[in-house]
Scaffold this motif. Structure first.
Motif, PDB file in Angstrom:
ATOM      1  N   LYS A  23      -1.424   2.255   0.424  1.00 29.54           N
ATOM      2  CA  LYS A  23      -0.163   3.007   0.419  1.00 29.54           C
ATOM      3  C   LYS A  23       0.115   3.792   1.704  1.00 29.54           C
ATOM      4  O   LYS A  23       1.285   3.998   2.043  1.00 29.54           O
ATOM      5  CB  LYS A  23      -0.124   3.930  -0.797  1.00 29.54           C
TER       6      LYS A  23
ATOM      7  N   GLU B 189     -11.576   4.184  -6.704  1.00 21.79           N
ATOM      8  CA  GLU B 189     -11.293   5.610  -6.814  1.00 21.79           C
ATOM      9  C   GLU B 189     -12.561   6.432  -6.587  1.00 21.79           C
ATOM     10  O   GLU B 189     -12.542   7.474  -5.915  1.00 21.79           O
ATOM     11  CB  GLU B 189     -10.693   5.936  -8.188  1.00 21.79           C
TER      12      GLU B 189
ATOM     13  N   SER C 123     -14.122   7.801   3.139  1.00 15.72           N
ATOM     14  CA  SER C 123     -12.732   8.185   3.351  1.00 15.72           C
ATOM     15  C   SER C 123     -12.396   8.234   4.842  1.00 15.72           C
ATOM     16  O   SER C 123     -11.312   7.795   5.261  1.00 15.72           O
ATOM     17  CB  SER C 123     -12.476   9.550   2.700  1.00 15.72           C
TER      18      SER C 123
ATOM     19  N   ASN D 282     -10.361  -1.572   1.196  1.00 18.10           N
ATOM     20  CA  ASN D 282     -10.747  -1.352  -0.195  1.00 18.10           C
ATOM     21  C   ASN D 282     -11.986  -0.460  -0.238  1.00 18.10           C
ATOM     22  O   ASN D 282     -13.051  -0.833   0.259  1.00 18.10           O
ATOM     23  CB  ASN D 282     -11.041  -2.696  -0.865  1.00 18.10           C
TER      24      ASN D 282
ATOM     25  N   ARG E 281       1.012  -1.797  -3.120  1.00 17.70           N
ATOM     26  CA  ARG E 281       0.802  -1.203  -4.435  1.00 17.70           C
ATOM     27  C   ARG E 281      -0.564  -0.554  -4.589  1.00 17.70           C
ATOM     28  O   ARG E 281      -0.727   0.404  -5.352  1.00 17.70           O
ATOM     29  CB  ARG E 281       0.988  -2.271  -5.518  1.00 17.70           C
ATOM     30  N   GLU E 282      -1.578  -1.085  -3.891  1.00 13.90           N
ATOM     31  CA  GLU E 282      -2.910  -0.508  -4.003  1.00 13.90           C
ATOM     32  C   GLU E 282      -2.918   0.880  -3.365  1.00 13.90           C
ATOM     33  O   GLU E 282      -2.313   1.109  -2.321  1.00 13.90           O
ATOM     34  CB  GLU E 282      -3.958  -1.395  -3.316  1.00 13.90           C
ATOM     35  N   ASP E 283      -3.626   1.797  -3.983  1.00 13.15           N
ATOM     36  CA  ASP E 283      -3.667   3.166  -3.483  1.00 13.15           C
ATOM     37  C   ASP E 283      -4.185   3.227  -2.049  1.00 13.15           C
ATOM     38  O   ASP E 283      -3.689   4.014  -1.235  1.00 13.15           O
ATOM     39  CB  ASP E 283      -4.543   4.035  -4.393  1.00 13.15           C
ATOM     40  N   PHE E 284      -5.217   2.429  -1.749  1.00 13.08           N
ATOM     41  CA  PHE E 284      -5.809   2.497  -0.417  1.00 13.08           C
ATOM     42  C   PHE E 284      -4.915   1.868   0.650  1.00 13.08           C
ATOM     43  O   PHE E 284      -5.144   2.066   1.846  1.00 13.08           O
ATOM     44  CB  PHE E 284      -7.195   1.829  -0.404  1.00 13.08           C
TER      45      PHE E 284
ATOM     46  N   ASN F  59       2.740   2.245   3.819  1.00 13.64           N
ATOM     47  CA  ASN F  59       4.134   2.090   3.374  1.00 13.64           C
ATOM     48  C   ASN F  59       5.121   2.768   4.326  1.00 13.64           C
ATOM     49  O   ASN F  59       6.272   2.340   4.448  1.00 13.64           O
ATOM     50  CB  ASN F  59       4.303   2.659   1.961  1.00 13.64           C
TER      51      ASN F  59
END
Length: 391
Positions: free
Chosen positions: A370, A248, A257, A222, A365-368, A373
């Motif tokens: 993904k 974000e 990052s 996160n 589902r969380e962007d961080f 996946n």
């Protein structure tokens, strides 16, 4: 030698025709004796075979009776122990006997009946409020005692079978079957914490999770949490203000990052190793866990025959992963899968989360999260085969 010489002297005093008659008569007698002896040996052989079979039958009967006596003695001792040290609702026992001899005998008889007739416990579980199911589950497994006794294990599985049918009758949607906190899911949760299920988790997951515990790399992805932790570190070059950035906003920082990218690689590798360990040991999962998962699969197909294999396996995954494997991965120190290491269980939460997405057939589902996946897509086919072997 002396007998041979005597025979020669004796025969030498007789005419040749008489000698031939004697030899012929002796040959007939010897042949008859041999025939009689062979018949006697055959009769003895048949008698020995009959006696051997009878001895084997008696030996098997003795073993059967010995097992019955052992079961009855064990059951009697177990029940007496329970009555002598009553069980409280929280599962603890009292060290002081509180019952007189007549009352104890009545309780012994009652507990013996409860133990041998699982439908009583299954009915009682459905009568109690759900919050009390956990306490009842502790009592039930205390009554059944030795989990290595195959007879007691069979009775426990009969109880689960009855409760599964009851749960299925009250369930209108497949997506809710064995998902909510109901008496049977509470009971199953306690069952998964017995000695044999825990031994499997420690054997399969212990080494890998212990190595991760010793590794100083954090697995939190996160961005806002990574940012908050980073600015608190003494070596941080980032401006500690502003705090409480959104994921974000924090993700835009190049240092954060980069940290997340590195952690993602470590996390994916760790999940893949643990996942492969589980797949490789599917046949070693305790029989009771596999049997319950198999019955859930069969009963679900009977009630909802139009359901897809992925939907069915999602239910099985809820039992095998959500309520059995994932809790031990998320909190390995509580399950004593990891011992002797001072580490927070929070470190393992991302691993459990990914395993749960995998068993549910869903993606992060969380962007961080993904970026993981792609791993989920690669690993899903293996998991479907895992469920086929499990059930």
């Amino acid at each position: 030698f002396s007998i041979h010489m005597s025979s020669q002297i004796l025969l030498g005093c007789r005419p040749l025709s008489e000698i031939q008659t004697i030899v012929k008569s002796d040959s007939i007698t010897i042949a008859a004796d041999i025939k009689n002896t062979i018949q006697e040996f055959e009769m003895l052989r048949q008698n020995i075979m009959v006696e051997t079979q009878q001895n084997m039958d008696l030996d098997n009967e003795i073993k059967r009776l010995d097992q019955m006596i052992s079961h009855h003695v064990h059951q009697n001792i177990s029940v007496r122990g329970i009555v002598s040290h009553p069980i409280h609702l929280n599962g603890t026992t009292s060290e002081e006997p509180v019952l007189n001899i007549n009352t104890k005998r009545l309780y012994e008889k009652m507990l013996s009946i409860l133990q041998q007739e699982p439908h009583f416990f299954s009915s009682l579980a459905n009568l109690l409020p759900v919050p009390d199911s956990q306490r009842l589950a502790n009592i039930i497994f205390k009554v059944y005692g030795d989990e290595y006794d195959p007879r007691l294990e069979r009775l426990i599985l009969i109880m689960f079978e009855i409760m599964l049918h009851q749960e299925l009758q009250s369930c209108n949607q497949m997506s809710t079957f064995m998902r909510a906190n109901t008496p049977i899911t509470k009971l199953y949760g306690v069952y998964c914490k017995r000695q044999q299920p825990l031994a499997f988790l420690r054997q399969v997951l212990g080494e890998e999770l212990t190595l991760l515990s010793a590794n100083s790399v954090d697995l939190e992805l996160n961005p806002s949490k990574v940012y908050t932790e980073y600015i608190k570190a003494p070596q941080s070059d980032l401006d500690p203000v502003p705090a409480n950035l959104s994921p974000e906003e924090a993700a835009l920082n190049p240092v954060i990052s980069k940290i997340i990218e590195q952690r993602t690689v470590v996390l994916e590798a760790a999940v893949e190793r643990i996942y492969q360990k589980i797949l490789d040991n599917v046949e070693n999962i305790p029989y009771g866990i596999r049997w319950i998962c198999s019955r859930v699969r069969e009963l679900t197909l009977q009630k909802w025959p139009e359901s897809t294999p992925i939907e069915i396996n999602s239910l099985v995954g809820g039992l095998c992963f959500l309520r059995y494997i994932s809790p031990a991965v998320a909190t390995p120190t509580q399950f004593k899968v990891v011992t002797g290491v001072d580490v927070s269980d929070r470190k393992f939460t991302p691993i459990a989360k990914i395993l749960q997405c995998l068993s549910n057939g869903t993606q992060c589902r969380e962007d961080f999260m993904k970026p993981l996946n792609a791993f989920l897509e690669r690993a899903t086919p293996k998991l479907q085969n895992f469920f086929d072997q499990l059930c």
